[in-house]
Design an enzyme around this catalytic site. Structure first.
Site, short mmCIF file in Angstrom:
data_model
loop_
_atom_site.label_atom_id
_atom_site.label_comp_id
_atom_site.label_asym_id
_atom_site.label_seq_id
_atom_site.Cartn_x
_atom_site.Cartn_y
_atom_site.Cartn_z
N GLU A 138 14.63 -2.78 18.04
CA GLU A 138 13.45 -2.99 18.91
C GLU A 138 13.35 -4.42 19.42
OE1 GLU A 138 9.88 -1.52 17.01
OE2 GLU A 138 10.33 0.52 17.62
N GLU A 151 13.49 6.89 16.58
CA GLU A 151 12.49 6.94 15.51
C GLU A 151 11.37 7.87 15.98
OE1 GLU A 151 11.12 3.03 14.38
OE2 GLU A 151 13.16 2.23 14.32
#
Ligand code: GAL
Length: 625
Positions: free
Chosen positions: A148, A320
């Site tokens: 991320e 995710e």
């Protein structure tokens, strides 16, 4: 004979958190659940290299062997999101500095500056070590770079390393300081620079810095992320050929240009937390209440379509997936029973290659103690586990097939940078204009592709450009050549590449297509409303002149929507009932099968299947298209 499903399921696993004696059982249970992929390693640096240059590979060797032996394909991550303490202590100036010049210190994650050459070299070094050890391992099916990029507001750093790199970036882009001063209009307020070395970063100025300066800094910061990523990708491609390289993007996140980043990846991933995002982002209180246990019905779908459009060859994944309550939103409800399966099938309907749940087992220590997994901390099944098994069974029966093309929505990252730097009116954001248009299209049951302004528009019956201040030539040509119905929203064509008003006024290069010129732009408070026949409008108001004809005129005579041939132009902000009216009319003219759906129902066509998602009741029906 087993066939490869059109979409796989996986899970994020942290073997370093759990006793080794349990790994084989974990792997067995993953396989029993229907999972075939496992993502590991993204925060493991302190265990892989406990001291500078001393590697402890044993545990990771054994973890990889165990997972591989169970039949799982492993996505191995580079651990660069969590530089260990010894590295930070050896290189304290690798820390990013925030807008106030304060260091983003060790003790959580993402505490590095993308521009720090020393840290970049370290990131390459650890990536190379991993690629050398595992690059050819048969269990390694893919790589994820870092974790991320930009999470916790970390794309921008105001460090000396960033300032030096920014000056070089400006030198390369503008060539001479005179060109930069002219492009930015630095004569205003005597902001002219005598040379590139005199340029500072745009933080800590008395009042706002020059918007052109901010835009340049945003482009630079985005380029630094892409360059940091590319350095890892180059190492992985050389050391681990034939494996897909991915990265996990986030929700409602625009601080770097995902089109640029994705050009270096094989698959673009994103992390889907519908309940956390509903709570943290700008949804109405009514929607926050109604969908507290489901997430807004367009939230995940918007990102699926956004990232599919960014990804090379449209290859994308959910790396995710929320399986239960998260820990990081203001309030953290549990998904309604059925939602984990629904989210999984929604991703399939949009063409995902993989949905990977975060995480396998809830960890009883540290920052994410309250974040659910597929297992409870005591290893008993959490509610999502059975739903994942059910989704795996669904997927085994579902054929793939291409998503059906209907409407294209054009979005660019620099659009959000421009409207963020200079919103003109509070909250007038290009990203949220795009979301509103997406949601209005989807409430009519349409399939939407979110595309970059340089993408082909072939095959679309309807094209929506919600808010695109900087219009590249490619889009001018593509819109002119396309036979589609077109909707253009405010601020489109309103800025040059260097953040100036075009000489011919907005919409600049789109004036002849739209048949109008914008002579003045107002932003409006929510209380200021145009009242029409079955619609209201507001938020923004453009005064226009030209050949376009009024399409929607309010009771007071002001025009909310103009029409020039197949092009409709919104003079008001794309929101609410006026947006529904304009999109419905354009969809009808485009010949699309558009019909308003009941609250919470959404459709998606893929191949020969029609998916009907009922978000209110967490139900999915799959029918012949
Ligand atoms: C993501 C992140 C994960 C984990 C998760 C919790 O943003 O990539 O590492 O923190 O959120 O929801």
């Amino acid at each position: 004979m087993t066939t490869t499903p059109a979409m796989r399921l996986g899970v994020c696993y942290f073997p370093e958190h759990w006793p080794e004696a349990g790994w084989a059982d974990d792997a067995r249970r993953m396989v029993e659940t229907g999972l075939t992929r496992v993502r590991i390693g993204e925060f493991g640096w302190s265990r892989i290299e406990p001291e500078a240059g001393r590697f402890d590979w044993g545990w990771l060797d054994r973890a990889i062997e165990t997972l591989h032996a169970a039949g799982l394909g492993i996505i191995l991550c580079t651990p660069t999101a969590t530089p260990p303490k010894w590295l930070v202590d050896a290189m304290p100036d690798m820390l990013a500095l925030d807008r106030n010049g304060r260091p983003r210190r060790f003790g959580s994650r993402r505490h590095y500056c993308f521009s720090h050459a020393g840290f970049r070299a370290e990131a390459v070094r650890i990536t190379r070590a991993l690629a050398q050890r595992y690059g050819q391992h048969p269990g390694i099916v893919g790589w994820q770079t870092d974790n991320e990029y930009g999470c916790h507001d970390t794309v921008e750093s105001f460090s000396p390393a960033a300032a030096a790199a920014f000056r070089d970036w400006c030198r390369a882009r503008y060539g001479s300081i005179a060109a930069l001063n002219a492009a930015w209009g630095n004569v205003f307020w005597s902001m002219e620079y005598p040379g590139f070395d005199a340029i500072d970063l745009p933080n800590q100025t008395v009042t706002e810095a020059n918007p052109a300066h901010w835009l340049a800094f945003k482009r630079f910061s985005s380029d630094q992320v892409a360059a940091f990523n590319r350095a890892q990708v180059d190492v992985l491609r050389a050391g681990s050929p034939g494996r897909d390289i991915t990265h996990n993007a986030m929700g409602f996140f625009t601080d770097y240009d995902h089109h640029t980043l994705a050009a270096d990846l094989d698959v673009l991933g994103w992390d889907s937390y519908p309940l956390g995002f509903l709570e943290m982002f700008r949804f109405s209180e009514a929607d926050k209440q109604r969908y507290a246990h489901q997430g807004h019905p367009d939230l995940a779908a918007f990102h699926h379509d956004l990232y599919r459009g960014c990804a090379r060859g449209q290859r994308w994944s959910v790396l995710e997936q929320q399986p239960g309550p998260v820990n990081w939103a203001r309030h953290n409800p549990a998904p309604l029973p059925g939602m984990v399966r629904l989210w999984t099938l929604e991703a399939f309907a949009h063409g995902a290659e993989l949905v990977s749940y975060f995480r396998w087992r809830q960890f009883p220590h540290a920052q994410e103690q309250m974040h659910a997994g597929l297992l409870r901390p005591d290893s008993a099944p959490a509610p999502a586990l059975a739903e994942v098994r059910a989704a795996a069974d669904d997927l085994a029966r579902l054929p793939g097939g291409a998503p059906v093309k209907q409407a294209a929505l054009v979005f660019a990252y620099d659009a959000e940078w421009v409207t963020g730097i200079q919103p003109h009116g509070q909250g007038r954001s290009a990203l949220w204009a795009a979301f509103a248009c997406y949601s209005a299209l989807r409430r009519l049951g349409l399939n939407i592709d979110i595309v970059s302004p340089t993408a082909s528009l072939d095959g679309y019956a309807l094209v929506v450009v919600p808010c695109l201040p900087i219009v590249p030539d490619a889009l001018v040509r593509a819109l002119a050549d396309s036979p589609a119905q077109i909707i253009v929203g405010p601020r489109t064509g309103s800025r040059t590449a260097d953040f100036a008003i075009p000489e011919t006024l907005p919409p600049g290069p789109l004036a002849s297509l739209m048949g109008l010129t914008v002579t003045l732009s107002e932003s409006w408070h929510d209380r200021m409303v145009l009242d029409g026949d079955g619609w209201t409008a507001g938020g923004w108001f453009d005064h226009v002149e030209g050949a376009a004809l009024p399409e929607l005129t309010a009771r007071d005579g002001r025009v909310a929507c103009w029409r020039h041939g197949r092009v409709r132009t919104l003079a008001v902000w794309p929101q609410g009932s006026v947006l529904d009216a304009v999109i419905t009319a354009s969809a009808r003219d485009a010949g699309l099968p558009a019909a308003a759906l009941p609250e919470g129902t959404r459709l998606r066509r893929r191949g020969d299947r029609l998916f009907r998602f009922d978000y209110l009741n967490a139900q999915v029906a799959i029918e012949p298209a």
